[in-house]
Design a protein around this motif. Structure first.
Motif, PDB file in Angstrom:
ATOM      1  N   TYR A 174      42.548 -37.957 -15.095  1.00 24.02           N
ATOM      2  CA  TYR A 174      42.355 -38.417 -16.472  1.00 24.02           C
ATOM      3  C   TYR A 174      40.879 -38.481 -16.863  1.00 24.02           C
ATOM      4  N   ILE A 175      40.018 -38.820 -15.908  1.00 25.14           N
ATOM      5  CA  ILE A 175      38.579 -38.851 -16.195  1.00 25.14           C
ATOM      6  C   ILE A 175      38.059 -37.443 -16.481  1.00 25.14           C
ATOM      7  N   THR A 176      38.433 -36.485 -15.641  1.00 25.78           N
ATOM      8  CA  THR A 176      37.960 -35.113 -15.848  1.00 25.78           C
ATOM      9  C   THR A 176      38.492 -34.542 -17.166  1.00 25.78           C
ATOM     10  N   ASN A 177      39.746 -34.832 -17.473  1.00 26.61           N
ATOM     11  CA  ASN A 177      40.303 -34.361 -18.750  1.00 26.61           C
ATOM     12  C   ASN A 177      39.542 -34.941 -19.936  1.00 26.61           C
ATOM     13  N   ALA A 178      39.215 -36.233 -19.847  1.00 27.85           N
ATOM     14  CA  ALA A 178      38.484 -36.893 -20.938  1.00 27.85           C
ATOM     15  C   ALA A 178      37.079 -36.314 -21.091  1.00 27.85           C
ATOM     16  N   ILE A 179      36.413 -36.077 -19.968  1.00 26.85           N
ATOM     17  CA  ILE A 179      35.052 -35.527 -20.012  1.00 26.85           C
ATOM     18  C   ILE A 179      35.064 -34.098 -20.559  1.00 26.85           C
ATOM     19  N   ILE A 180      36.039 -33.298 -20.112  1.00 29.09           N
ATOM     20  CA  ILE A 180      36.141 -31.916 -20.613  1.00 29.09           C
ATOM     21  C   ILE A 180      36.383 -31.908 -22.117  1.00 29.09           C
ATOM     22  N   LYS A 181      37.235 -32.798 -22.587  1.00 31.36           N
ATOM     23  CA  LYS A 181      37.513 -32.887 -24.026  1.00 31.36           C
ATOM     24  C   LYS A 181      36.252 -33.261 -24.788  1.00 31.36           C
ATOM     25  N   SER A 222      33.720 -30.284 -24.765  1.00 33.00           N
ATOM     26  CA  SER A 222      34.148 -29.128 -25.565  1.00 33.00           C
ATOM     27  C   SER A 222      34.452 -29.493 -27.013  1.00 33.00           C
ATOM     28  N   ASP A 223      34.001 -30.702 -27.436  1.00 34.69           N
ATOM     29  CA  ASP A 223      34.215 -31.162 -28.813  1.00 34.69           C
ATOM     30  C   ASP A 223      35.692 -31.119 -29.215  1.00 34.69           C
ATOM     31  N   GLY A 224      36.502 -31.683 -28.339  1.00 33.21           N
ATOM     32  CA  GLY A 224      37.927 -31.755 -28.640  1.00 33.21           C
ATOM     33  C   GLY A 224      38.730 -30.566 -28.167  1.00 33.21           C
ATOM     34  N   GLY A 225      38.078 -29.576 -27.549  1.00 33.58           N
ATOM     35  CA  GLY A 225      38.785 -28.411 -27.037  1.00 33.58           C
ATOM     36  C   GLY A 225      39.451 -28.697 -25.703  1.00 33.58           C
ATOM     37  N   GLU A 231      36.980 -22.622  -7.643  1.00 34.81           N
ATOM     38  CA  GLU A 231      37.776 -22.375  -8.845  1.00 34.81           C
ATOM     39  C   GLU A 231      36.892 -22.331 -10.088  1.00 34.81           C
ATOM     40  N   ALA A 232      35.913 -23.222 -10.140  1.00 34.99           N
ATOM     41  CA  ALA A 232      35.046 -23.315 -11.322  1.00 34.99           C
ATOM     42  C   ALA A 232      34.088 -22.137 -11.432  1.00 34.99           C
ATOM     43  N   LEU A 233      33.518 -21.736 -10.322  1.00 32.06           N
ATOM     44  CA  LEU A 233      32.479 -20.700 -10.343  1.00 32.06           C
ATOM     45  C   LEU A 233      33.003 -19.310 -10.007  1.00 32.06           C
ATOM     46  N   GLY A 234      34.193 -19.274  -9.416  1.00 30.62           N
ATOM     47  CA  GLY A 234      34.729 -17.987  -9.007  1.00 30.62           C
ATOM     48  C   GLY A 234      35.947 -17.536  -9.780  1.00 30.62           C
ATOM     49  N   THR A 235      37.026 -18.297  -9.700  1.00 32.00           N
ATOM     50  CA  THR A 235      38.302 -17.851 -10.257  1.00 32.00           C
ATOM     51  C   THR A 235      38.380 -17.984 -11.767  1.00 32.00           C
ATOM     52  N   PHE A 236      38.073 -19.191 -12.282  1.00 25.40           N
ATOM     53  CA  PHE A 236      38.292 -19.453 -13.706  1.00 25.40           C
ATOM     54  C   PHE A 236      37.015 -19.438 -14.544  1.00 25.40           C
ATOM     55  N   GLN A 237      35.873 -19.654 -13.918  1.00 21.59           N
ATOM     56  CA  GLN A 237      34.580 -19.622 -14.617  1.00 21.59           C
ATOM     57  C   GLN A 237      34.396 -20.759 -15.617  1.00 21.59           C
ATOM     58  N   ASN A 238      35.221 -21.773 -15.542  1.00 17.29           N
ATOM     59  CA  ASN A 238      35.087 -22.947 -16.419  1.00 17.29           C
ATOM     60  C   ASN A 238      35.921 -24.083 -15.844  1.00 17.29           C
ATOM     61  N   ALA A 239      35.897 -25.217 -16.522  1.00 14.50           N
ATOM     62  CA  ALA A 239      36.791 -26.330 -16.186  1.00 14.50           C
ATOM     63  C   ALA A 239      37.659 -26.583 -17.411  1.00 14.50           C
ATOM     64  N   SER A 240      38.958 -26.696 -17.212  1.00 15.12           N
ATOM     65  CA  SER A 240      39.867 -26.874 -18.334  1.00 15.12           C
ATOM     66  C   SER A 240      40.721 -28.119 -18.145  1.00 15.12           C
ATOM     67  N   ILE A 241      41.244 -28.633 -19.251  1.00 11.43           N
ATOM     68  CA  ILE A 241      42.115 -29.806 -19.212  1.00 11.43           C
ATOM     69  C   ILE A 241      43.394 -29.459 -18.461  1.00 11.43           C
ATOM     70  N   LYS A 242      43.778 -30.306 -17.527  1.00  5.88           N
ATOM     71  CA  LYS A 242      44.970 -30.076 -16.711  1.00  5.88           C
ATOM     72  C   LYS A 242      46.127 -30.949 -17.192  1.00  5.88           C
TER      73      LYS A 242
END
Length: 348
Positions: free
Chosen positions: A149-156, A159-162, A254-265
């Motif tokens: 939940y913390i990572t999801n909140a920070i990503i949101k 990304s300005d709500g993305g 996953e962040a630097l290789g597979t997906f190249q970003n962090a996304s809401i899970k």
């Protein structure tokens, strides 16, 4: 039959029996096991593209397995690898796009950030265990959800709500064009090299250093270790922190290789939890983890070919994996059978 040989044979026999029982399950369910396993094999080794993607799938499993195995070897059960992985994933992604540096500095910095984030998250578990005697299973499970939940909140927020962060810069990516060319533009990246290096690091730390001896001694018998002058609390915290660093590195892959970003899970990735089974299959040894991760990663990716090529749902592979884990968990029975077989053979 020596104990070392039996230790090697137990997971091998478990895998073979799991695959055989899986074939029976396919038959009972109305599917052709030969066709199913052929599709699975082709999905893993069918061409260079499949091989590249399979290796990419194996990469985070190696690091998640090392995280669990390291904790086990030091007398701890780190069931919080999933949360530590998520924290490392976010840290690597953020450093990967928010900072502009030469590649020789930027990429290592992003990887280190992931290891630090995962280590700090696991440090909380170790601290609670050492200082307040809070069982690590309870605290790490709770921190898994907290991390999600913390990572999801920070990503949101970032990304300005993305739902995902910006793409990491080219200077921080693990992708390499020569690997993509070699594997027909697959998602294979340099992370597999880092994962294998960490296998060597874990082996060296546990088997060739004084600190590793202390960590294992505390895990084996805390009272004896304390009597010998070792700091039990310090080593518990250190062991859990190192375990979390391995998990954080899995997130960096996953962040630097597979997906190249962090996304809401919407939920957990499952890699951290699968790391428990990988460590179990590998008997909590660094080399064993490589084999366990190879099995898991191969089955997970190869399963994607089964619906199209054989009309068999991917869930069937989950059943096969569960059967393998079940038979590994029943290792005592297999070990007993192998011992008796060895004794009879020697008696002749």
């Amino acid at each position: 039959m020596s104990n070392r040989l039996i230790n090697i044979l137990v997971p091998v026999v478990s895998i073979i029996v799991g695959l055989l029982v899986g074939a029976v399950v396919m038959l009972v369910s109305g599917y052709d096991p030969i066709l199913g396993y052929t599709a699975l094999w082709n999905g893993i080794f069918g061409d260079s593209y499949s091989i590249g993607n399979t290796i990419r799938q194996i990469t985070p499993y190696i690091l998640a397995g090392l995280a669990v195995a390291f904790a086990f070897r030091t007398g701890l059960f780190n069931i919080g690898v999933e949360g530590q992985l998520l924290m490392g994933w976010l840290a690597a992604a953020w450093v990967g796009y928010a900072v502009e540096l030469p590649r020789i500095i930027h990429l290592p910095l992003a990887i280190i950030a992931a290891a630090v984030a995962g280590g700090l998250w696991a440090f909380l578990v170790g601290f609670l265990k050492a200082r307040l005697n809070v069982h690590e299973v309870i605290s790490s499970i709770m921190l898994n959800y907290t991390a999600l939940y913390i990572t999801n909140a920070i990503i949101k927020s970032l990304s300005d709500g993305g739902f995902k962060t910006e793409t990491v810069l080219a200077s921080a990516t693990l992708r390499a064009q020569w690997l993509r060319d070699l594997t027909d533009n697959s998602s294979l990246h340099l992370g597999i090299i880092i994962a294998l290096l960490m296998v060597i690091v874990m082996w060296f730390l546990l088997e060739k250093t004084t600190r590793g001896y202390e960590l294992k001694a505390v895990g084996f018998n805390q009272n004896a270790a304390e009597y010998a002058g070792m700091s039990v609390k310090k080593n518990i915290i250190l062991a859990m922190t190192i375990s979390g660093m391995f998990a954080g590195l899995a997130g960096a892959m996953e962040a630097l290789g597979t997906f190249q970003n962090a996304s809401i899970k919407a939920g957990f990735t499952g890699v951290g939890f699968d790391g428990i089974a990988v460590a179990l299959l590998g008997a909590n040894t660094p080399l064993g983890v490589v084999f366990g991760a190879t099995l898991f990663g191969s089955l997970k990716y190869g399963a994607l070919n089964m619906p199209n090529a054989a009309g068999i749902p991917e869930e069937m592979v989950s059943i096969i994996i569960a059967l393998i884990i079940f038979f590994v968990a029943c290792g005592y029975v297999i070990r007993l059978a192998l011992s008796k077989f060895g004794s009879k053979k020697e008696g002749k």
